[in-house]
Scaffold this motif. Sequence first.
Motif, short mmCIF file in Angstrom:
data_model
loop_
_atom_site.label_atom_id
_atom_site.label_comp_id
_atom_site.label_asym_id
_atom_site.label_seq_id
_atom_site.Cartn_x
_atom_site.Cartn_y
_atom_site.Cartn_z
N ASN A 1 7.08 19.37 0.83
CA ASN A 1 5.90 19.59 0.95
C ASN A 1 5.02 18.22 0.90
O ASN A 1 3.79 18.30 1.24
N ILE A 2 5.49 17.37 0.44
CA ILE A 2 4.75 15.97 0.37
C ILE A 2 5.11 14.96 1.13
O ILE A 2 6.49 14.69 1.34
N GLY A 3 4.27 14.52 1.94
CA GLY A 3 4.57 13.29 2.75
C GLY A 3 4.15 11.95 2.17
O GLY A 3 3.03 11.82 1.36
N ARG A 4 4.99 11.04 1.97
CA ARG A 4 4.99 9.87 1.34
C ARG A 4 5.00 8.69 2.19
O ARG A 4 5.88 8.64 3.09
N TYR A 5 4.23 7.33 2.00
CA TYR A 5 4.36 6.40 2.62
C TYR A 5 4.29 5.09 1.90
O TYR A 5 3.42 5.17 0.87
N ARG A 6 4.67 3.84 2.24
CA ARG A 6 4.73 2.73 1.36
C ARG A 6 4.94 1.65 2.55
O ARG A 6 6.04 1.73 3.37
N PHE A 7 4.14 0.45 2.49
CA PHE A 7 4.27 -0.59 3.32
C PHE A 7 4.03 -1.99 2.61
O PHE A 7 3.08 -1.93 1.86
N ALA A 8 4.41 -3.24 3.14
CA ALA A 8 4.39 -4.24 2.48
C ALA A 8 3.31 -4.96 2.81
O ALA A 8 2.95 -5.02 3.73
N VAL A 9 2.57 -5.65 1.80
CA VAL A 9 1.44 -6.54 2.01
C VAL A 9 1.66 -7.70 1.31
O VAL A 9 1.05 -7.81 0.21
N PRO A 10 2.56 -8.64 1.82
CA PRO A 10 3.02 -9.82 1.06
C PRO A 10 1.98 -11.05 1.12
O PRO A 10 0.92 -10.99 1.70
N GLY A 11 2.14 -12.03 0.21
CA GLY A 11 1.64 -13.23 0.47
C GLY A 11 0.94 -13.66 -0.81
O GLY A 11 0.88 -15.00 -1.21
N GLY A 12 0.48 -12.70 -1.90
CA GLY A 12 0.13 -13.08 -2.98
C GLY A 12 1.19 -13.56 -4.04
O GLY A 12 2.31 -13.30 -3.88
N ARG A 13 0.48 -14.21 -5.19
CA ARG A 13 1.42 -14.50 -6.13
C ARG A 13 0.80 -14.50 -7.47
O ARG A 13 -0.25 -14.84 -7.58
N GLY A 14 1.43 -14.07 -8.80
CA GLY A 14 0.87 -14.04 -9.74
C GLY A 14 1.63 -14.53 -11.12
O GLY A 14 2.65 -15.26 -10.74
N VAL A 15 1.21 -14.57 -12.03
CA VAL A 15 1.78 -15.19 -13.35
C VAL A 15 2.00 -14.12 -14.31
O VAL A 15 1.37 -13.07 -14.45
N MET A 16 2.96 -14.35 -15.14
CA MET A 16 3.52 -13.39 -16.43
C MET A 16 3.70 -14.32 -17.71
O MET A 16 4.34 -15.50 -17.42
N GLU A 17 2.95 -13.92 -18.39
CA GLU A 17 3.06 -14.59 -19.90
C GLU A 17 3.52 -13.77 -20.87
O GLU A 17 3.18 -12.38 -21.11
N ILE A 18 4.72 -14.19 -21.56
CA ILE A 18 5.36 -13.22 -22.36
C ILE A 18 5.67 -14.01 -23.84
O ILE A 18 5.54 -15.19 -24.17
N LYS A 19 5.41 -13.07 -25.06
CA LYS A 19 5.62 -13.64 -26.23
C LYS A 19 6.89 -12.69 -26.83
O LYS A 19 6.65 -11.49 -26.73
N ALA A 20 8.06 -13.37 -27.21
CA ALA A 20 8.89 -12.73 -27.94
C ALA A 20 8.89 -12.92 -29.44
O ALA A 20 8.69 -13.99 -29.98
N PHE A 21 9.03 -11.97 -30.22
CA PHE A 21 9.01 -12.13 -31.60
C PHE A 21 9.86 -10.82 -32.26
O PHE A 21 10.24 -10.02 -31.80
N ALA B 1 0.87 -1.11 0.00
CA ALA B 1 -0.13 -0.02 0.12
C ALA B 1 0.78 1.14 -0.06
O ALA B 1 1.97 1.20 0.46
N SER B 2 0.35 2.34 -0.52
CA SER B 2 1.44 3.47 -0.77
C SER B 2 0.38 4.90 -0.83
O SER B 2 -0.65 4.70 -1.23
N GLY B 3 1.04 5.87 -0.82
CA GLY B 3 0.28 7.06 -0.99
C GLY B 3 1.35 8.34 -0.89
O GLY B 3 2.25 8.01 -0.27
N ALA B 4 0.99 9.52 -1.37
CA ALA B 4 1.50 10.85 -1.29
C ALA B 4 0.65 11.96 -1.44
O ALA B 4 -0.28 11.97 -2.31
N PHE B 5 0.92 12.74 -0.35
CA PHE B 5 0.16 13.85 -0.21
C PHE B 5 0.83 15.12 -0.01
O PHE B 5 1.50 14.93 0.86
N GLU B 6 0.24 16.16 -0.59
CA GLU B 6 0.81 17.38 -0.57
C GLU B 6 0.16 18.38 0.53
O GLU B 6 -1.18 18.41 0.47
N PHE B 7 0.77 19.39 1.27
CA PHE B 7 0.34 20.27 1.90
C PHE B 7 0.82 21.71 1.57
O PHE B 7 1.84 21.88 0.81
N THR B 8 0.05 22.91 1.65
CA THR B 8 0.34 24.00 1.22
C THR B 8 -0.25 25.31 2.35
O THR B 8 -0.78 24.76 3.25
#
Length: 327
Positions: free
Chosen positions: A136-156, A118-125
């Motif tokens: 002026n921008i506050g940023r955050y990011r933290f891990a939410v692990p556990g999931g797995r995905g698939v990648m399919e590639i075609k090379a030509f 999860a992540s975010g960035a918010f500015e103040f003025t």
Amino acid sequence: MNTALKVAAVIAAAGLSSAGLFAASPAVAADLPDLKVTVAVTPAKASYAVGDAITTTFTITNAGGATAKNVRDYGGDGTGVDRAGGLNAGPFDLGPGESRDVEWKGVVNQAAYRLGHASGAFEFTNDAGEANRADNIGRYRFAVPGGRGVMEIKAFIDVRNDWDSEQPGLAGAEVIVSDDATGAKVTSGKTDAKGLVRFTGLAPQDYQVGVTGWKLRGDDPASTRVQVQADQVASAVLAILPGSEATTGPSATASPSTSASASPSPSVSASAIASASPAASASPTDAAALPITGSSSGPLFAVGAAVLVAGGLAVAAVYRRRRRFIA
């Protein structure tokens, strides 16, 4: 002093005194507010899971020399956390050296699981100016692990120069998958007779994908970015430049990850794979307005003075010639 020299002196003096009209008064950074924003996520943990309640605390500090008026959030973006409402920070004033915390509660959602974070960035003025918008921008990011995905590639080999994946695939090509952030190799595999290869068990994140010994079309001839999300299939094409020379491709120095596997993908047709280069995922950015640290009044002053002095001398010369002519 004769009349001609007096005229020249008057014109030169007028030029020197009025040259300042060309110069703008620079803003002094020390006389402006300077908001600095930091962010903390609590409870502090190495990683989070879907359903975790969190609090994002933005600490806004005025490091400038003037009071910040009507401090408030100026917008931003975030993903992976459900919020009960908007940030709704302010408005409030902050004197020089003062700070204020703004808390924002939420719950980690399924999108964070799919992305792996999860992540975010918010500015103040504020309304009194800003010495340096870069922080002026506050940023955050933290891990939410556990999931797995698939990648399919075609090379030509893109002999038609149109990115069309309906062209014949490149068989037996080694496809390298590397971590987008570190460049370390994650896994690799060889394409089947149709130029297809499938990678499973990939953690959700961004990867760089290239073909050993070939260059790709696009901005980066070595690799292209592919984003994998949990429980989903990411499809991409690698359009190879015809006759391209060998390239090392993504880094192949690290050992392949044991959690990911590759195999030829005969079940995936070429038409099922997008024919355009995969879009790069974007990170929140901001345009930093730099403080004014100098002025262009010096060169303008010199030019103005020189022009007016030259004019005075010219008048003096004409006056002398006129007197000689009359005499």
